[in-house]
Design an enzyme around this catalytic site. Structure first.
Site, mmCIF file in Angstrom:
data_model
loop_
_atom_site.group_PDB
_atom_site.id
_atom_site.type_symbol
_atom_site.label_atom_id
_atom_site.label_comp_id
_atom_site.label_asym_id
_atom_site.label_seq_id
_atom_site.Cartn_x
_atom_site.Cartn_y
_atom_site.Cartn_z
ATOM 1 N N HIS A 233 0.752 -1.153 -0.019
ATOM 2 C CA HIS A 233 -0.032 0.031 -0.097
ATOM 3 C C HIS A 233 0.868 1.315 -0.102
ATOM 4 O O HIS A 233 0.236 2.183 -0.377
ATOM 5 C CB HIS A 233 -1.084 0.005 1.180
ATOM 6 C CG HIS A 233 -0.443 0.372 2.471
ATOM 7 N ND1 HIS A 233 -0.207 -0.786 3.454
ATOM 8 C CD2 HIS A 233 0.092 1.326 3.129
ATOM 9 C CE1 HIS A 233 0.324 -0.188 4.623
ATOM 10 N NE2 HIS A 233 0.329 1.077 4.282
ATOM 11 N N SER B 220 4.689 1.918 8.124
ATOM 12 C CA SER B 220 4.270 0.819 7.179
ATOM 13 C C SER B 220 5.395 0.359 6.332
ATOM 14 O O SER B 220 5.964 1.427 5.611
ATOM 15 C CB SER B 220 3.074 1.361 6.295
ATOM 16 O OG SER B 220 1.990 1.225 6.834
ATOM 17 N N ASP C 145 -0.010 -7.579 1.043
ATOM 18 C CA ASP C 145 0.306 -6.217 1.316
ATOM 19 C C ASP C 145 1.860 -6.224 1.510
ATOM 20 O O ASP C 145 2.332 -5.423 2.673
ATOM 21 C CB ASP C 145 -0.121 -5.480 2.775
ATOM 22 C CG ASP C 145 -0.269 -4.023 2.818
ATOM 23 O OD1 ASP C 145 -0.108 -3.485 1.735
ATOM 24 O OD2 ASP C 145 -0.075 -3.525 3.908
#
Length: 256
Positions: free
Chosen positions: A104, A213, A134
């Site tokens: 992402h 992330s 992801d």
């Protein structure tokens, strides 16, 4: 933040770095339940087996030393991944330029720039992605990069873990510490107007902030056990990471 109040730990500039809506299955993002065992009074307060203060102090010191050592050794391997409208994190897994991040983080497309701990920048290209899990694999034209070792074996609940990444897209090599809070969680992640489901993720209470992330979740041996992916925006201490075997599978199928 989506209507369910969850966020993926990604980058400032994105729709709340990896915001998720948590749907705990069997009971997680960036990833609840507790149990209390009550014994007899005698078993609970045995006068003859109380641990001396020196033992507790030594244990605390050993953990502190482990966290300090892991953070220092991993620092040069953790990178910032900059996109046109935001940023996330990543980490080197191959001395020949392979870097793992979250899918992402790079989903918007466009120019990808990797920023290393010393401030050096390099353009990156996408080698392979696994959007359902992801994770993504990037490549930069470099050799001799310090790669982080990937863990093997089983991650255990209660195990100490260390999360690293570029918090808020501004603070590289941010370090937070926690434990593995749960395993094999299933969650719904919301990024912008779209949502996705992630299964088999690791829950942790190590703080994961926007921008982290794609960064590594490490054990006290300095091995990567997960890839930071999301946090629950309406709770405290509930974050999630993809198990490292997902990223390891990408690496094993890729060459640069």
């Amino acid at each position: 933040m989506n209507e369910n109040g969850t966020h993926p730990p990604r980058a400032s500039g994105f729709v709340v770095a990896a915001v998720l809506s948590v749907a705990i299955a069997g009971g997680g993002i960036a990833g609840a339940g507790s149990a209390l065992l009550i014994g007899s009074a005698a078993a609970t307060h045995p006068s003859s087996t109380a641990a001396p203060v020196t033992t507790v102090a030594a244990t605390t010191l050993n953990l502190e030393q482990a966290v300090t050592s892991v953070s220092a050794k991993a620092a040069d391997s953790v990178v910032t991944v900059r996109m046109p409208s935001g940023s996330g994190s990543g980490f080197v897994v191959g001395s020949n330029g392979l870097i793992v991040t979250s899918a992402h983080v790079i989903a918007e497309g466009g120019t990808i720039t990797v920023v290393f701990a010393d401030g050096a920048t390099m353009p990156a290209t996408v080698v392979r992605t696994d959007a359902p899990h992801d994770v993504a694999l990037l490549s930069v034209h470099a050799t001799g990069l310090p790669a982080l070792p990937l863990a093997g074996g089983v991650v255990q609940i209660g195990q100490t873990v260390i999360a690293m990444g570029t918090a808020l897209g501004e603070f590289p090599n941010t370090v937070t510490v926690g434990v593995v809070s749960g395993l094999d969680r299933s969650i719904k992640v919301g990024v912008g107007r779209s949502t996705a489901s992630l299964a088999g993720v690791v829950q942790t209470d190590a703080a994961l902030n926007p921008g982290m992330s794609g960064g590594p979740l490490l054990n006290v041996a300095g091995q990567v056990v997960g890839v930071n992916t999301a946090v629950a925006g309406d709770a405290q201490g509930i974050g999630f990471a993809e198990p490292i075997n997902v990223a390891a599978a990408l690496v094993s199928r890729s060459t640069v």
